[in-house]
Write an enzyme that holds these catalytic residues in place. Structure first.
Site, PDB file in Angstrom:
ATOM      1  N   LEU A  43      -1.253  -9.180  -2.253  1.00 27.98           N
ATOM      2  CA  LEU A  43      -0.319  -9.656  -3.248  1.00 27.98           C
ATOM      3  C   LEU A  43       0.628 -10.634  -2.565  1.00 27.98           C
ATOM      4  CD1 LEU A  43       0.431  -6.267  -5.009  1.00 27.98           C
ATOM      5  CD2 LEU A  43      -1.241  -8.030  -5.643  1.00 27.98           C
ATOM      6  N   GLY A 105       3.238  -2.421   3.774  1.00 25.98           N
ATOM      7  CA  GLY A 105       3.482  -3.700   3.124  1.00 25.98           C
ATOM      8  C   GLY A 105       2.663  -3.840   1.860  1.00 25.98           C
ATOM      9  N   CYS A 106       2.514  -5.068   1.381  1.00 26.93           N
ATOM     10  CA  CYS A 106       1.763  -5.316   0.158  1.00 26.93           C
ATOM     11  C   CYS A 106       0.271  -5.364   0.456  1.00 26.93           C
ATOM     12  CB  CYS A 106       2.199  -6.644  -0.462  1.00 26.93           C
ATOM     13  SG  CYS A 106       3.944  -6.693  -0.896  1.00 26.93           S
ATOM     14  N   GLY A 107      -0.533  -4.826  -0.455  1.00 28.58           N
ATOM     15  CA  GLY A 107      -1.978  -4.869  -0.275  1.00 28.58           C
ATOM     16  C   GLY A 107      -2.493  -3.695   0.529  1.00 28.58           C
TER      17      GLY A 107
END
Length: 263
Positions: A43, A105-107
């Protein structure tokens, strides 16, 4: 490319409510395919997708040499971005599999245990020297350049620096992505990194440290704090790790002699 969108919202305070204008940072999925096999969906803001895709693959040790790259095809459809990367080698050789883990984090993270085991055997070697004043100045420059954060309050920032100047600045909704953009650009453009440092925002979790070490950077500094795993890894491999940078102070979690009082 639009990296934020305007909205009219209602703000509540102790004295009542009012309508205000604000900007929300763009969030879009970037799906990376490697030799037509789906690897991960990140993302992100959609900025520098080529560098981000290649940087992620480099950080995860699915790429080791720019000569392996045959093609990087980026398709931005607005609501989704696809990166199709073709390489000359077999990244799945020996029955290698993608071990997915939820990171901080993202993803989604991949092959975390294997990456830790590989990096833990390394020893960071560098003649880089930096003064406290230079560290504070670079953190100040990072804040000055963070205009997207100023508009949206929704992103992290990372930079590749020498002690004297900031060479690359990247921003994204995830600090992992901002780092990977730098990794990808250095990898593709042949930027030397052993005499460089990374200055960033955001918590220094182990995934961030692993990405930094994989491209040979010897000093990692953040305006936020580090996790215990990152501190232990830094001390094991000899990485200079700095955190909690303020206007006139910072913490040094580990330093084998790269921070000097005068230069």
């Amino acid at each position: 490319m639009t990296d934020s969108f305007p909205y009219e919202i209602k703000e509540y305070t102790a004295t009542g409510s009012r309508k205000v204008s604000m900007e929300a940072i763009r969030e879009v999925p970037l799906t990376i395919f490697l030799n037509e096999r789906e690897v991960v969906t990140l993302l992100c803001t959609g900025k520098y997708p080529r560098h981000l895709a290649v940087g992620f693959l480099k950080s995860d040790a699915l790429l080791s040499d720019p000569a392996q790259l045959l093609e990087v095809d980026i398709a931005d459809e607005g609501a989704r971005i696809t990166a199709r990367v073709r390489v000359s080698h077999d990244p799945w050789e020996g029955g290698r599999t993608i071990q997915r883990s939820i990171t901080s984090g993202c993803g989604k993270g991949t092959n975390f245990d294997r990456n830790v085991a590989t990096i833990s055997k390394r020893r960071v070697e560098s003649d880089l020297k930096v003064t406290p004043a230079q560290i504070l100045a670079l953190a100040g420059e990072l804040k000055k350049r963070s205009t997207l954060y100023g508009r949206t309050r929704g992103c992290h920032n990372s930079s590749l620096c020498t002690p004297q100047e900031m060479l690359l600045f990247r921003e994204d909704i995830g600090r992992h992505n901002a780092i990977d953009m730098i990794v990808g650009e250095c990898f593709l453009e042949g930027v030397p990194t052993k005499d460089k440092m990374i200055v960033s925002t955001g918590r220094v979790a182990s995934e961030i440290l692993l990405k930094t070490v994989r491209i040979g950077v010897s000093v990692l500094a953040s305006t936020a704090v580090a996790t215990s795993f990152s501190v232990e890894l830094a001390r094991t491999i000899g990485l200079t790790l700095i955190g909690n940078i303020k206007a006139d102070s910072f913490w040094v979690y580990n330093d084998p002699g790269r921070i000097v009082l005068e230069k």
